[in-house]
Design a protein around this motif. Structure first.
Motif, PDB file in Angstrom:
ATOM      1  N   LYS A  70       1.181  -3.379   0.234  1.00 47.52           N
ATOM      2  CA  LYS A  70       1.348  -3.661   1.858  1.00 47.52           C
ATOM      3  C   LYS A  70       1.790  -5.037   1.334  1.00 47.52           C
ATOM      4  CE  LYS A  70       0.565  -4.202   5.923  1.00 47.52           C
ATOM      5  NZ  LYS A  70      -0.674  -4.002   7.932  1.00 47.52           N
ATOM      6  N   TYR A  71       0.710  -5.810   0.677  1.00 47.82           N
ATOM      7  CA  TYR A  71       0.989  -6.810   0.693  1.00 47.82           C
ATOM      8  C   TYR A  71       1.908  -7.813  -0.231  1.00 47.82           C
ATOM      9  CZ  TYR A  71      -0.361 -11.651  -1.382  1.00 47.82           C
ATOM     10  OH  TYR A  71      -0.490 -12.830  -1.613  1.00 47.82           O
ATOM     11  N   PHE A  72       2.133  -6.585  -1.545  1.00 46.36           N
ATOM     12  CA  PHE A  72       2.930  -6.538  -2.256  1.00 46.36           C
ATOM     13  C   PHE A  72       4.522  -6.619  -1.702  1.00 46.36           C
ATOM     14  CE2 PHE A  72       0.205  -6.909  -5.772  1.00 46.36           C
ATOM     15  CZ  PHE A  72       0.792  -6.998  -7.390  1.00 46.36           C
ATOM     16  N   ARG A  73       4.759  -5.652  -0.871  1.00 50.66           N
ATOM     17  CA  ARG A  73       6.150  -5.501  -0.195  1.00 50.66           C
ATOM     18  C   ARG A  73       6.067  -6.437   0.873  1.00 50.66           C
ATOM     19  NH1 ARG A  73       3.751   0.029  -0.302  1.00 50.66           N
ATOM     20  NH2 ARG A  73       3.412   0.117   1.580  1.00 50.66           N
ATOM     21  N   ASP A  74       4.934  -7.082   1.802  1.00 51.14           N
ATOM     22  CA  ASP A  74       5.307  -8.128   2.862  1.00 51.14           C
ATOM     23  C   ASP A  74       5.623  -9.161   2.225  1.00 51.14           C
ATOM     24  OD1 ASP A  74       4.783  -5.813   4.552  1.00 51.14           O
ATOM     25  OD2 ASP A  74       2.655  -7.036   4.530  1.00 51.14           O
TER      26      ASP A  74
ATOM     27  N   VAL B 116      12.812   8.496   2.303  1.00 44.17           N
ATOM     28  CA  VAL B 116      11.464   7.656   1.612  1.00 44.17           C
ATOM     29  C   VAL B 116      11.844   8.033   0.395  1.00 44.17           C
ATOM     30  CG1 VAL B 116       9.402   9.094   0.880  1.00 44.17           C
ATOM     31  CG2 VAL B 116      10.243   9.489   3.216  1.00 44.17           C
ATOM     32  N   LEU B 117      12.481   8.334  -0.791  1.00 44.68           N
ATOM     33  CA  LEU B 117      12.815   7.825  -1.594  1.00 44.68           C
ATOM     34  C   LEU B 117      13.804   6.377  -2.134  1.00 44.68           C
ATOM     35  CD1 LEU B 117      14.243  11.381  -3.451  1.00 44.68           C
ATOM     36  CD2 LEU B 117      12.533  10.750  -4.053  1.00 44.68           C
ATOM     37  N   GLU B 118      14.502   6.497  -0.704  1.00 47.02           N
ATOM     38  CA  GLU B 118      14.763   5.219  -0.791  1.00 47.02           C
ATOM     39  C   GLU B 118      13.933   4.016  -1.491  1.00 47.02           C
ATOM     40  OE1 GLU B 118      18.733   2.999   1.268  1.00 47.02           O
ATOM     41  OE2 GLU B 118      17.621   4.390   2.031  1.00 47.02           O
ATOM     42  N   ALA B 119      13.114   4.438   0.099  1.00 46.22           N
ATOM     43  CA  ALA B 119      12.120   2.900   0.253  1.00 46.22           C
ATOM     44  C   ALA B 119      11.005   3.142  -1.236  1.00 46.22           C
ATOM     45  CB  ALA B 119      11.054   3.586   1.507  1.00 46.22           C
ATOM     46  N   LEU B 120      11.105   4.143  -1.450  1.00 48.15           N
ATOM     47  CA  LEU B 120      10.037   4.249  -2.439  1.00 48.15           C
ATOM     48  C   LEU B 120      10.669   3.593  -3.846  1.00 48.15           C
ATOM     49  CD1 LEU B 120       8.239   7.626  -2.912  1.00 48.15           C
ATOM     50  CD2 LEU B 120       7.412   5.321  -2.531  1.00 48.15           C
ATOM     51  N   GLU B 121      12.047   3.944  -3.946  1.00 54.77           N
ATOM     52  CA  GLU B 121      12.648   3.334  -5.497  1.00 54.77           C
ATOM     53  C   GLU B 121      12.660   1.098  -4.351  1.00 54.77           C
ATOM     54  OE1 GLU B 121      13.946   3.552  -8.120  1.00 54.77           O
ATOM     55  OE2 GLU B 121      13.681   5.898  -7.661  1.00 54.77           O
ATOM     56  N   ALA B 122      12.595   1.077  -3.919  1.00 51.67           N
ATOM     57  CA  ALA B 122      13.178  -0.661  -3.240  1.00 51.67           C
ATOM     58  C   ALA B 122      11.161  -0.997  -3.355  1.00 51.67           C
ATOM     59  CB  ALA B 122      13.384  -0.546  -2.077  1.00 51.67           C
TER      60      ALA B 122
ATOM     61  N   LYS C 157       5.625   1.895   6.722  1.00 51.77           N
ATOM     62  CA  LYS C 157       5.422   3.092   7.429  1.00 51.77           C
ATOM     63  C   LYS C 157       5.478   4.336   5.865  1.00 51.77           C
ATOM     64  CE  LYS C 157       7.893   3.283  11.652  1.00 51.77           C
ATOM     65  NZ  LYS C 157       9.166   3.646  11.807  1.00 51.77           N
ATOM     66  N   ILE C 158       5.495   4.678   5.066  1.00 53.44           N
ATOM     67  CA  ILE C 158       4.949   5.330   3.869  1.00 53.44           C
ATOM     68  C   ILE C 158       3.630   5.165   3.382  1.00 53.44           C
ATOM     69  CG2 ILE C 158       5.458   5.931   1.729  1.00 53.44           C
ATOM     70  CD1 ILE C 158       8.343   5.361   2.589  1.00 53.44           C
ATOM     71  N   SER C 159       3.450   3.577   3.374  1.00 55.19           N
ATOM     72  CA  SER C 159       2.118   3.289   2.566  1.00 55.19           C
ATOM     73  C   SER C 159       0.741   4.195   3.846  1.00 55.19           C
ATOM     74  CB  SER C 159       1.860   1.371   2.701  1.00 55.19           C
ATOM     75  OG  SER C 159       0.092   1.971   2.682  1.00 55.19           O
ATOM     76  N   ASN C 160       0.993   3.741   4.950  1.00 56.23           N
ATOM     77  CA  ASN C 160      -0.210   4.238   6.077  1.00 56.23           C
ATOM     78  C   ASN C 160       0.000   5.677   5.980  1.00 56.23           C
ATOM     79  OD1 ASN C 160      -0.259   1.506   6.750  1.00 56.23           O
ATOM     80  ND2 ASN C 160       1.363   1.995   8.735  1.00 56.23           N
ATOM     81  N   ALA C 161       1.259   6.628   6.048  1.00 56.56           N
ATOM     82  CA  ALA C 161       1.718   8.177   5.857  1.00 56.56           C
ATOM     83  C   ALA C 161       0.433   8.033   4.795  1.00 56.56           C
ATOM     84  CB  ALA C 161       2.613   8.229   5.433  1.00 56.56           C
ATOM     85  N   LYS C 162       0.970   7.908   3.321  1.00 59.16           N
ATOM     86  CA  LYS C 162       0.200   8.068   1.742  1.00 59.16           C
ATOM     87  C   LYS C 162      -1.581   7.542   2.020  1.00 59.16           C
ATOM     88  CE  LYS C 162       1.454   6.787  -1.750  1.00 59.16           C
ATOM     89  NZ  LYS C 162       2.674   5.843  -2.907  1.00 59.16           N
ATOM     90  N   ILE C 163      -2.339   6.880   2.564  1.00 63.39           N
ATOM     91  CA  ILE C 163      -3.327   6.801   3.085  1.00 63.39           C
ATOM     92  C   ILE C 163      -3.927   8.247   3.956  1.00 63.39           C
ATOM     93  CG2 ILE C 163      -5.138   5.179   3.931  1.00 63.39           C
ATOM     94  CD1 ILE C 163      -3.405   2.548   3.180  1.00 63.39           C
ATOM     95  N   ALA C 164      -3.082   7.917   5.067  1.00 62.69           N
ATOM     96  CA  ALA C 164      -4.026   9.300   5.627  1.00 62.69           C
ATOM     97  C   ALA C 164      -3.487  10.273   4.833  1.00 62.69           C
ATOM     98  CB  ALA C 164      -2.627   9.074   6.730  1.00 62.69           C
ATOM     99  N   LEU C 165      -2.732  11.004   4.099  1.00 62.23           N
ATOM    100  CA  LEU C 165      -2.094  12.149   3.940  1.00 62.23           C
ATOM    101  C   LEU C 165      -2.976  12.402   3.348  1.00 62.23           C
ATOM    102  CD1 LEU C 165       1.418  12.533   4.314  1.00 62.23           C
ATOM    103  CD2 LEU C 165      -0.189  13.712   5.119  1.00 62.23           C
ATOM    104  N   GLU C 166      -3.544  10.950   2.118  1.00 69.22           N
ATOM    105  CA  GLU C 166      -4.414  10.741   0.822  1.00 69.22           C
ATOM    106  C   GLU C 166      -6.269  11.459   1.410  1.00 69.22           C
ATOM    107  OE1 GLU C 166      -3.735   7.715  -1.290  1.00 69.22           O
ATOM    108  OE2 GLU C 166      -2.489   8.114  -2.241  1.00 69.22           O
TER     109      GLU C 166
ATOM    110  N   ARG D  44      14.487  -2.527   7.699  1.00 68.38           N
ATOM    111  CA  ARG D  44      14.984  -1.117   7.929  1.00 68.38           C
ATOM    112  C   ARG D  44      13.779  -0.690   6.469  1.00 68.38           C
ATOM    113  NH1 ARG D  44      17.399   3.038   5.627  1.00 68.38           N
ATOM    114  NH2 ARG D  44      18.826   1.992   4.613  1.00 68.38           N
ATOM    115  N   ILE D  45      14.537  -1.067   5.195  1.00 63.00           N
ATOM    116  CA  ILE D  45      13.502  -0.108   4.209  1.00 63.00           C
ATOM    117  C   ILE D  45      11.708  -1.144   4.028  1.00 63.00           C
ATOM    118  CG2 ILE D  45      13.430  -0.621   1.301  1.00 63.00           C
ATOM    119  CD1 ILE D  45      15.455   1.650   3.260  1.00 63.00           C
ATOM    120  N   GLN D  46      12.256  -1.984   4.104  1.00 63.31           N
ATOM    121  CA  GLN D  46      10.923  -3.147   4.154  1.00 63.31           C
ATOM    122  C   GLN D  46       9.863  -2.488   5.787  1.00 63.31           C
ATOM    123  OE1 GLN D  46      10.613  -7.512   4.155  1.00 63.31           O
ATOM    124  NE2 GLN D  46      12.457  -7.481   3.792  1.00 63.31           N
ATOM    125  N   GLU D  47      10.705  -1.795   6.170  1.00 64.96           N
ATOM    126  CA  GLU D  47       9.550  -1.653   7.351  1.00 64.96           C
ATOM    127  C   GLU D  47       9.597  -0.047   7.365  1.00 64.96           C
ATOM    128  OE1 GLU D  47      11.432  -1.721  11.044  1.00 64.96           O
ATOM    129  OE2 GLU D  47      11.226  -3.646  11.250  1.00 64.96           O
TER     130      GLU D  47
END
Length: 256
Positions: A96-100, A149-155, A117-126, A110-113
Protein backbone atom coordinates in the motif's frame (compact mmCIF):
# COMPACT_ATOMS: atom_id res chain seq x y z
CA UNK A 1 -5.10 -1.20 35.51
CA UNK A 2 -2.32 -3.24 37.04
CA UNK A 3 0.84 -3.73 34.98
CA UNK A 4 2.87 -6.93 35.07
CA UNK A 5 6.03 -5.07 34.02
CA UNK A 6 7.54 -5.43 37.45
CA UNK A 7 7.02 -9.17 37.62
CA UNK A 8 10.37 -10.97 37.87
CA UNK A 9 9.10 -13.71 35.55
CA UNK A 10 7.74 -11.26 33.01
CA UNK A 11 10.48 -11.64 30.41
CA UNK A 12 10.38 -15.43 30.70
CA UNK A 13 6.70 -15.62 29.87
CA UNK A 14 5.62 -17.60 26.85
CA UNK A 15 4.49 -15.44 23.93
CA UNK A 16 1.01 -16.97 23.95
CA UNK A 17 0.66 -16.12 27.64
CA UNK A 18 1.65 -12.55 26.88
CA UNK A 19 -0.95 -12.30 24.13
CA UNK A 20 -3.60 -13.60 26.52
CA UNK A 21 -2.60 -11.01 29.11
CA UNK A 22 -2.57 -8.24 26.53
CA UNK A 23 -5.99 -9.29 25.32
CA UNK A 24 -7.29 -9.02 28.89
CA UNK A 25 -5.77 -5.70 29.98
CA UNK A 26 -4.15 -3.92 26.98
CA UNK A 27 -1.05 -3.28 29.07
CA UNK A 28 1.37 -1.10 27.06
CA UNK A 29 4.39 -2.84 28.61
CA UNK A 30 3.15 -6.19 27.38
CA UNK A 31 2.65 -4.77 23.90
CA UNK A 32 6.22 -3.42 23.87
CA UNK A 33 7.60 -6.85 24.67
CA UNK A 34 5.45 -8.45 21.96
CA UNK A 35 6.72 -5.86 19.49
CA UNK A 36 10.35 -6.58 20.40
CA UNK A 37 9.82 -10.32 20.04
CA UNK A 38 8.33 -9.99 16.58
CA UNK A 39 10.34 -7.19 15.00
CA UNK A 40 12.23 -9.88 13.11
CA UNK A 41 9.11 -10.31 10.97
CA UNK A 42 9.21 -6.64 10.00
CA UNK A 43 12.91 -6.91 9.16
CA UNK A 44 12.57 -10.03 7.03
CA UNK A 45 9.56 -8.77 5.08
CA UNK A 46 11.00 -5.28 4.60
CA UNK A 47 14.19 -6.74 3.09
CA UNK A 48 12.13 -8.37 0.34
CA UNK A 49 11.45 -4.87 -1.02
CA UNK A 50 15.04 -3.57 -1.08
CA UNK A 51 16.15 -1.98 -4.37
CA UNK A 52 12.64 -0.98 -5.45
CA UNK A 53 13.22 2.76 -5.29
CA UNK A 54 12.64 3.32 -1.56
CA UNK A 55 15.18 3.35 1.28
CA UNK A 56 15.15 0.23 3.41
CA UNK A 57 14.67 2.28 6.61
CA UNK A 58 11.44 3.76 5.23
CA UNK A 59 10.13 0.31 4.31
CA UNK A 60 11.17 -1.06 7.71
CA UNK A 61 9.32 1.74 9.46
CA UNK A 62 6.14 0.94 7.52
CA UNK A 63 6.57 -2.76 8.32
CA UNK A 64 7.09 -2.00 12.01
CA UNK A 65 3.93 0.11 12.19
CA UNK A 66 2.03 -2.69 10.46
CA UNK A 67 3.39 -5.14 13.03
CA UNK A 68 2.00 -2.99 15.85
CA UNK A 69 -1.33 -2.82 14.03
CA UNK A 70 -1.32 -6.63 13.73
CA UNK A 71 -0.52 -7.09 17.43
CA UNK A 72 -3.44 -4.85 18.39
CA UNK A 73 -5.83 -6.77 16.11
CA UNK A 74 -4.61 -10.29 16.86
CA UNK A 75 -7.13 -12.54 18.59
CA UNK A 76 -5.36 -15.52 20.11
CA UNK A 77 -8.69 -17.26 20.72
CA UNK A 78 -9.03 -17.81 16.95
CA UNK A 79 -6.24 -20.38 17.10
CA UNK A 80 -3.98 -18.85 14.41
CA UNK A 81 -0.23 -18.52 14.84
CA UNK A 82 0.62 -14.83 15.18
CA UNK A 83 3.20 -14.94 12.38
CA UNK A 84 0.57 -16.34 10.00
CA UNK A 85 -1.78 -13.52 10.94
CA UNK A 86 0.80 -10.72 10.88
CA UNK A 87 2.65 -11.56 7.66
CA UNK A 88 -0.14 -10.68 5.18
CA UNK A 89 -0.93 -7.56 7.22
CA UNK A 90 2.67 -6.33 7.03
CA UNK A 91 3.05 -7.17 3.34
CA UNK A 92 -0.24 -5.46 2.58
CA UNK A 93 0.86 -2.25 4.31
CA UNK A 94 4.21 -2.25 2.51
CA UNK A 95 2.53 -2.70 -0.87
CA UNK A 96 0.00 0.00 0.00
CA UNK A 97 2.88 2.34 0.82
CA UNK A 98 4.47 1.69 -2.56
CA UNK A 99 1.20 2.27 -4.38
CA UNK A 100 0.39 5.48 -2.50
CA UNK A 101 3.86 7.03 -2.45
CA UNK A 102 5.98 5.86 -5.34
CA UNK A 103 3.97 5.61 -8.56
CA UNK A 104 6.46 6.40 -11.33
CA UNK A 105 3.91 6.39 -14.18
CA UNK A 106 0.84 8.62 -14.36
CA UNK A 107 -1.73 6.06 -13.29
CA UNK A 108 -5.43 7.04 -13.28
CA UNK A 109 -6.91 7.71 -9.85
CA UNK A 110 -9.49 5.00 -10.58
CA UNK A 111 -6.71 2.40 -10.86
CA UNK A 112 -4.93 3.63 -7.73
CA UNK A 113 -8.15 3.43 -5.71
CA UNK A 114 -8.92 -0.02 -7.09
CA UNK A 115 -5.40 -1.15 -6.17
CA UNK A 116 -6.06 -0.14 -2.56
CA UNK A 117 -9.29 -2.16 -2.55
CA UNK A 118 -7.45 -5.14 -4.04
CA UNK A 119 -4.77 -4.91 -1.35
CA UNK A 120 -7.38 -4.93 1.41
CA UNK A 121 -9.28 -7.74 -0.28
CA UNK A 122 -6.14 -9.89 -0.58
CA UNK A 123 -5.37 -9.45 3.12
CA UNK A 124 -8.92 -10.36 4.13
CA UNK A 125 -9.12 -13.34 1.77
CA UNK A 126 -5.66 -14.65 2.72
CA UNK A 127 -6.64 -14.60 6.38
CA UNK A 128 -10.00 -16.22 5.64
CA UNK A 129 -8.89 -18.89 3.16
CA UNK A 130 -5.27 -19.35 4.38
CA UNK A 131 -4.01 -19.15 0.79
CA UNK A 132 -3.40 -16.60 -1.94
CA UNK A 133 -6.74 -15.57 -3.48
CA UNK A 134 -7.30 -15.89 -7.21
CA UNK A 135 -8.20 -12.98 -9.47
CA UNK A 136 -11.76 -14.33 -9.53
CA UNK A 137 -11.91 -14.40 -5.71
CA UNK A 138 -10.71 -10.80 -5.50
CA UNK A 139 -13.12 -9.61 -8.20
CA UNK A 140 -16.09 -11.25 -6.45
CA UNK A 141 -15.03 -9.85 -3.07
CA UNK A 142 -14.72 -6.30 -4.40
CA UNK A 143 -17.62 -6.55 -6.82
CA UNK A 144 -15.86 -5.74 -10.08
CA UNK A 145 -14.76 -7.46 -13.29
CA UNK A 146 -11.75 -9.78 -13.38
CA UNK A 147 -10.33 -7.64 -16.21
CA UNK A 148 -10.35 -4.60 -13.90
CA UNK A 149 -8.45 -6.53 -11.22
CA UNK A 150 -5.85 -7.65 -13.77
CA UNK A 151 -5.46 -4.08 -15.04
CA UNK A 152 -4.89 -2.74 -11.52
CA UNK A 153 -2.43 -5.52 -10.68
CA UNK A 154 -0.42 -4.72 -13.81
CA UNK A 155 -0.36 -1.03 -12.92
CA UNK A 156 0.78 -1.78 -9.37
CA UNK A 157 4.22 -2.66 -10.73
CA UNK A 158 4.75 0.98 -11.74
CA UNK A 159 7.03 1.86 -8.88
CA UNK A 160 9.98 4.24 -9.08
CA UNK A 161 12.90 2.84 -11.08
CA UNK A 162 16.30 2.43 -9.46
CA UNK A 163 19.43 3.78 -11.10
CA UNK A 164 21.88 1.13 -12.30
CA UNK A 165 24.59 3.26 -10.71
CA UNK A 166 23.04 2.75 -7.28
CA UNK A 167 24.69 0.54 -4.70
CA UNK A 168 23.71 -3.12 -4.83
CA UNK A 169 22.57 -2.75 -1.22
CA UNK A 170 23.32 -6.31 -0.12
CA UNK A 171 25.11 -7.46 3.02
CA UNK A 172 28.29 -8.65 1.30
CA UNK A 173 31.74 -7.06 1.53
CA UNK A 174 31.51 -5.95 -2.10
CA UNK A 175 30.31 -2.47 -1.10
CA UNK A 176 31.60 -0.82 -4.29
CA UNK A 177 29.44 -2.94 -6.55
CA UNK A 178 26.57 -1.18 -8.29
CA UNK A 179 23.40 -2.77 -9.62
CA UNK A 180 24.78 -2.57 -13.16
CA UNK A 181 27.74 -4.73 -12.07
CA UNK A 182 25.28 -7.47 -11.16
CA UNK A 183 23.12 -7.34 -14.28
CA UNK A 184 23.69 -10.52 -16.23
CA UNK A 185 23.73 -11.05 -19.97
CA UNK A 186 20.43 -11.49 -21.75
CA UNK A 187 19.28 -15.09 -21.50
CA UNK A 188 18.57 -16.63 -24.91
CA UNK A 189 17.19 -19.84 -23.49
CA UNK A 190 14.40 -19.71 -20.93
CA UNK A 191 15.72 -22.96 -19.47
CA UNK A 192 18.78 -21.10 -18.23
CA UNK A 193 16.82 -19.72 -15.29
CA UNK A 194 17.08 -23.15 -13.73
CA UNK A 195 18.60 -26.48 -14.57
CA UNK A 196 17.12 -28.07 -17.66
CA UNK A 197 15.85 -31.12 -15.82
CA UNK A 198 13.90 -28.85 -13.44
CA UNK A 199 12.19 -27.16 -16.39
CA UNK A 200 11.46 -30.49 -18.04
CA UNK A 201 9.83 -31.78 -14.85
CA UNK A 202 7.86 -28.59 -14.46
CA UNK A 203 6.47 -28.70 -17.99
CA UNK A 204 5.09 -32.19 -17.33
CA UNK A 205 2.78 -30.62 -14.71
CA UNK A 206 1.18 -28.32 -17.31
CA UNK A 207 -1.59 -29.02 -19.75
CA UNK A 208 -1.12 -28.75 -23.51
CA UNK A 209 -2.36 -25.15 -23.73
CA UNK A 210 -0.16 -23.98 -20.86
CA UNK A 211 2.91 -25.63 -22.41
CA UNK A 212 2.24 -23.89 -25.73
CA UNK A 213 1.88 -20.48 -24.09
CA UNK A 214 5.04 -21.06 -22.02
CA UNK A 215 7.08 -22.01 -25.09
CA UNK A 216 5.63 -19.31 -27.35
CA UNK A 217 6.16 -16.53 -24.82
CA UNK A 218 9.54 -17.47 -23.37
CA UNK A 219 11.20 -19.65 -25.97
CA UNK A 220 9.97 -18.07 -29.19
CA UNK A 221 9.31 -14.54 -27.86
CA UNK A 222 5.85 -14.32 -29.39
CA UNK A 223 3.54 -11.54 -28.26
CA UNK A 224 0.35 -12.27 -26.36
CA UNK A 225 -1.59 -10.80 -29.27
CA UNK A 226 0.06 -13.17 -31.76
CA UNK A 227 -0.64 -16.18 -29.56
CA UNK A 228 -4.27 -15.11 -29.07
CA UNK A 229 -4.75 -14.82 -32.83
CA UNK A 230 -3.18 -18.21 -33.45
CA UNK A 231 -5.32 -19.92 -30.80
CA UNK A 232 -8.47 -17.90 -31.60
CA UNK A 233 -8.86 -16.72 -28.00
CA UNK A 234 -8.74 -13.29 -26.36
CA UNK A 235 -5.45 -11.65 -25.40
CA UNK A 236 -6.82 -11.31 -21.85
CA UNK A 237 -7.15 -15.11 -21.69
CA UNK A 238 -3.55 -15.52 -22.86
CA UNK A 239 -2.42 -12.99 -20.25
CA UNK A 240 -4.33 -14.81 -17.53
CA UNK A 241 -2.90 -18.21 -18.50
CA UNK A 242 0.61 -16.80 -18.72
CA UNK A 243 0.35 -15.39 -15.19
CA UNK A 244 -0.96 -18.75 -13.97
CA UNK A 245 2.00 -20.60 -15.53
CA UNK A 246 4.55 -18.13 -14.17
CA UNK A 247 3.01 -18.37 -10.67
CA UNK A 248 3.21 -22.18 -10.86
CA UNK A 249 6.83 -21.91 -11.95
CA UNK A 250 7.68 -19.55 -9.11
CA UNK A 251 6.12 -21.82 -6.47
CA UNK A 252 7.86 -24.88 -7.92
CA UNK A 253 11.18 -23.05 -8.07
CA UNK A 254 10.89 -21.97 -4.41
CA UNK A 255 10.50 -25.62 -3.38
CA UNK A 256 13.91 -26.45 -4.84
Amino acid sequence: MKSVAGDANYFDMDTKELFKLYSDNNDIDIRNILIERHLYLARILAKKYINKGVDYEDIYQVASMALIYAIDRYDISKGFEFSSFATPTIIGEIKKYFRDKVWTMRVPRRIQELSKKISNAKIALEQEKKKHPSVKDIAEYIGCREEDVLEALEASYSYQPVSLDASSGDDSDENDLTLSDKVGMEEKDFGNIEQKDFLDRFMKTLNELEVKILKDRFFYNKTQSAIATELNISQMTVSRLEKKVVEKLRKEYEKN
